[in-house]
Design an enzyme around this catalytic site. Structure first.
Site, PDB file in Angstrom:
ATOM      1  N   ARG A   9     -10.277  12.305   4.759  1.00 35.07           N
ATOM      2  CA  ARG A   9     -10.379  10.994   5.416  1.00 35.07           C
ATOM      3  C   ARG A   9     -11.705  10.790   6.151  1.00 35.07           C
ATOM      4  O   ARG A   9     -11.855   9.857   6.930  1.00 35.07           O
ATOM      5  CB  ARG A   9      -9.201  10.729   6.353  1.00 35.07           C
ATOM      6  CG  ARG A   9      -8.783   9.276   6.233  1.00 35.07           C
ATOM      7  CD  ARG A   9      -7.509   8.901   6.887  1.00 35.07           C
ATOM      8  NE  ARG A   9      -6.921   7.782   6.143  1.00 35.07           N
ATOM      9  CZ  ARG A   9      -5.822   7.165   6.446  1.00 35.07           C
ATOM     10  NH1 ARG A   9      -5.120   7.537   7.499  1.00 35.07           N
ATOM     11  NH2 ARG A   9      -5.364   6.180   5.722  1.00 35.07           N
ATOM     12  N   ASP A  52      -5.282   3.551  -1.863  1.00 31.32           N
ATOM     13  CA  ASP A  52      -6.030   4.208  -0.779  1.00 31.32           C
ATOM     14  C   ASP A  52      -6.329   5.620  -1.271  1.00 31.32           C
ATOM     15  O   ASP A  52      -5.409   6.417  -1.494  1.00 31.32           O
ATOM     16  CB  ASP A  52      -5.172   4.216   0.493  1.00 31.32           C
ATOM     17  CG  ASP A  52      -5.872   4.888   1.677  1.00 31.32           C
ATOM     18  OD1 ASP A  52      -6.623   5.861   1.469  1.00 31.32           O
ATOM     19  OD2 ASP A  52      -5.642   4.442   2.813  1.00 31.32           O
ATOM     20  N   GLU A  57       3.436  10.265   5.844  1.00 30.78           N
ATOM     21  CA  GLU A  57       3.428   9.017   6.616  1.00 30.78           C
ATOM     22  C   GLU A  57       4.594   8.097   6.263  1.00 30.78           C
ATOM     23  O   GLU A  57       4.958   7.244   7.051  1.00 30.78           O
ATOM     24  CB  GLU A  57       2.103   8.263   6.417  1.00 30.78           C
ATOM     25  CG  GLU A  57       0.947   8.976   7.087  1.00 30.78           C
ATOM     26  CD  GLU A  57      -0.366   8.209   7.001  1.00 30.78           C
ATOM     27  OE1 GLU A  57      -0.363   6.985   7.134  1.00 30.78           O
ATOM     28  OE2 GLU A  57      -1.398   8.865   6.800  1.00 30.78           O
ATOM     29  N   GLU A  98     -11.768   2.998   5.020  1.00 27.31           N
ATOM     30  CA  GLU A  98     -10.787   3.280   6.085  1.00 27.31           C
ATOM     31  C   GLU A  98     -10.941   4.767   6.394  1.00 27.31           C
ATOM     32  O   GLU A  98     -10.312   5.624   5.769  1.00 27.31           O
ATOM     33  CB  GLU A  98      -9.365   2.947   5.614  1.00 27.31           C
ATOM     34  CG  GLU A  98      -8.366   3.059   6.741  1.00 27.31           C
ATOM     35  CD  GLU A  98      -6.952   2.764   6.285  1.00 27.31           C
ATOM     36  OE1 GLU A  98      -6.311   1.897   6.893  1.00 27.31           O
ATOM     37  OE2 GLU A  98      -6.478   3.396   5.330  1.00 27.31           O
ATOM     38  N   HIS A 138      -8.697   0.996  -0.386  1.00 22.30           N
ATOM     39  CA  HIS A 138      -9.212   1.728   0.778  1.00 22.30           C
ATOM     40  C   HIS A 138      -9.933   2.967   0.275  1.00 22.30           C
ATOM     41  O   HIS A 138      -9.364   3.736  -0.509  1.00 22.30           O
ATOM     42  CB  HIS A 138      -8.060   2.174   1.693  1.00 22.30           C
ATOM     43  CG  HIS A 138      -7.595   1.105   2.618  1.00 22.30           C
ATOM     44  ND1 HIS A 138      -6.391   1.153   3.265  1.00 22.30           N
ATOM     45  CD2 HIS A 138      -8.198  -0.050   3.026  1.00 22.30           C
ATOM     46  CE1 HIS A 138      -6.262   0.066   4.028  1.00 22.30           C
ATOM     47  NE2 HIS A 138      -7.353  -0.671   3.887  1.00 22.30           N
ATOM     48  N   HIS A 157      -4.629   8.682   0.422  1.00 32.70           N
ATOM     49  CA  HIS A 157      -3.219   8.929   0.067  1.00 32.70           C
ATOM     50  C   HIS A 157      -3.096   9.372  -1.392  1.00 32.70           C
ATOM     51  O   HIS A 157      -2.281  10.239  -1.724  1.00 32.70           O
ATOM     52  CB  HIS A 157      -2.385   7.668   0.298  1.00 32.70           C
ATOM     53  CG  HIS A 157      -2.402   7.196   1.716  1.00 32.70           C
ATOM     54  ND1 HIS A 157      -1.927   7.951   2.762  1.00 32.70           N
ATOM     55  CD2 HIS A 157      -2.862   6.048   2.281  1.00 32.70           C
ATOM     56  CE1 HIS A 157      -2.077   7.285   3.898  1.00 32.70           C
ATOM     57  NE2 HIS A 157      -2.650   6.124   3.635  1.00 32.70           N
ATOM     58  N   GLU A 164       0.837  -1.205   0.000  1.00 32.57           N
ATOM     59  CA  GLU A 164       0.000   0.000   0.000  1.00 32.57           C
ATOM     60  C   GLU A 164       0.875   1.261   0.000  1.00 32.57           C
ATOM     61  O   GLU A 164       1.613   1.489   0.957  1.00 32.57           O
ATOM     62  CB  GLU A 164      -0.904   0.023   1.237  1.00 32.57           C
ATOM     63  CG  GLU A 164      -1.788   1.263   1.270  1.00 32.57           C
ATOM     64  CD  GLU A 164      -2.640   1.380   2.532  1.00 32.57           C
ATOM     65  OE1 GLU A 164      -2.241   0.865   3.587  1.00 32.57           O
ATOM     66  OE2 GLU A 164      -3.699   2.023   2.446  1.00 32.57           O
TER      67      GLU A 164
HETATM   68  C1  LER Z   1      -2.446   4.491   6.983  1.00 30.54           C
HETATM   69  O1  LER Z   1      -2.616   5.816   6.634  1.00 30.54           O
HETATM   70  C2  LER Z   1      -3.139   3.592   6.041  1.00 30.54           C
HETATM   71  O2  LER Z   1      -3.665   4.005   5.035  1.00 30.54           O
HETATM   72  C3  LER Z   1      -3.163   2.171   6.391  1.00 30.54           C
HETATM   73  O3  LER Z   1      -3.965   1.464   5.510  1.00 30.54           O
HETATM   74  C4  LER Z   1      -1.736   1.697   6.480  1.00 30.54           C
HETATM   75  O4  LER Z   1      -1.559   0.358   6.350  1.00 30.54           O
HETATM   76 MN    MN Z   2      -5.002   2.752   3.875  1.00 28.87          MN
END
Ligand code: LER
Ligand code: MN
Length: 266
Positions: free
Chosen positions: A214, A182, A155, A243, A208, A185, A149
C-alpha cells in the site's frame, strides 16, 4: 494514457490514504504535481461544502474522480449489510446523501467498507443486496453512479474479488452500478491481476492504485505493467486513483506515485 487522481481528505478527523488538508491546499498541491483529478473521501455528506469543491475543481482544472464513503463505516459504524435493520436504514440514508454529492460533482460514489463485515456471510449478502437495491433505485432517479469495490478478506467478509463484485452487479441489474478495482486488495485476493481485470470488462469504472504494501506504486512488488496492459486491453478510459499510505509523508508519496505511473505509461 489514463487520467491520474489522488485520494484526499479535506475535512479533519479522517485517516487519509493520500493527501489531506484544507480543500484549497489539496487542489493546489495535486494540480502542481500534475494530477488530473482528486478523489474526495467525505466524512459527513450532509454538511459537506460542495459549492467550494465545485469552485476549486473549476479553478484548478481538476475533476473530482470519485467520492469515497469510508467514514460511514469506519467512523460512524454504519453498514449496508448489518443484521440490524435500523443500522442498514441509516447507512442507506447516508449513501443517498453521498449520491446527491456524486450527482452534483459528476463523480461516482464508492461502496467499499460500507458493505460491512458481517459474521453471517449469507445473511449479510442478502441484506447488502436489499440495501443496494434501494441505493441503486435512488441513483437511477437522480442520475448518479455507484461503484462496488471488492476489499480483501481482512477488511470484509463479503465481496472480496472482482468477479464477486461483477456477479453482485448483475444480480442487482442496475445501470447505475459499476465495479472498481483496487490493486492493493487484488494483490491479496486475485489469482491474476491481468485476468481479473480483463474479466471485468464492461463493468470497470475506477481503479485504486497502490503497491503490494500500500505504499506508492514502485515501492512494492506489484507488476504495474501487467495492470496497465489489462486496462489497455479492455479499453479502460477512467481514472487511476492513488490510494496510498502517506509515507514517508503525503507529499513524497504522491510525487513518487505520479512519477512512477507516468514512467510506466510512457
Ligand atoms: C479500503 O481499504 C479501501 O480500499 C477503500 O477504497 C474502501 O472504500
Ligand atoms: Mn480502495
Amino acid at each position: 494514457m489514463f487520467p491520474i487522481a489522488i485520494v484526499a481528505a479535506v475535512e479533519p478527523g479522517i485517516n487519509p490514504l493520500g493527501l489531506s488538508g484544507e480543500p484549497e491546499l489539496v487542489f493546489r498541491e495535486a494540480s502542481r504535481m500534475g494530477y488530473d483529478g482528486v478523489e474526495l473521501v467525505i466524512k459527513d455528506p450532509s454538511s459537506f461544502d460542495v459549492n467550494k469543491v465545485e469552485r476549486l475543481s473549476e479553478e484548478f482544472g481538476l475533476s473530482v474522480a470519485a467520492v469515497g464513503t469510508v467514514p460511514t463505516y469506519m467512523i460512524y459504524g454504519l453498514s449496508l449489510s448489518s443484521p440490524e435493520k435500523r443500522i442498514r436504514e441509516k447507512a442507506i440514508e447516508r449513501i443517498k446523501e453521498y449520491l446527491e454529492i456524486g450527482h452534483r460533482l459528476n463523480s461516482p460514489i464508492i461502496i467499499g467498507s460500507v458493505k460491512g463485515k458481517p459474521e453471517d456471510r449469507r445473511r449479510g449478502m442478502e441484506n447488502l443486496k436489499s440495501s443496494l437495491r434501494v441505493c441503486a433505485e435512488y441513483a437511477e432517479k437522480i442520475e448518479a453512479r455507484i461503484l462496488i469495490e471488492p476489499l480483501n478478506r481482512y477488511e470484509s467478509t463479503i465481496v472480496n474479488t472482482l468477479r464477486e463484485a461483477v456477479n453482485l452487479r448483475n444480480e442487482l441489474g442496475s445501470e447505475s452500478i459499476g465495479v472498481m478495482a483496487d490493486t492493493f486488495h487484488m494483490n491479496i485476493e486475485e489469482r491474476s491481476l491481468y485476468d481479473s481485470i480483463v474479466e471485468a470488462d464492461g463493468y470497470l469504472g475506477h481503479v485504486h492504485i497502490a503497491d503490494s504494501n500500500r505504499l506508492a506504486p514502485g515501492e512494492g512488488h506489484l507488476d504495474f505493467n501487467q495492470v496497465m496492459a489489462a486496462l489497455d486491453k479492455i479499453g479502460y478510459r477512467s481514472f487511476l486513483s492513488a490510494e496510498i499510505l502517506p509515507l514517508p509523508n503525503p507529499r513524497e508519496a504522491a510525487e513518487k506515485t505520479i512519477r512512477y505511473i507516468k514512467m510506466i505509461l510512457s
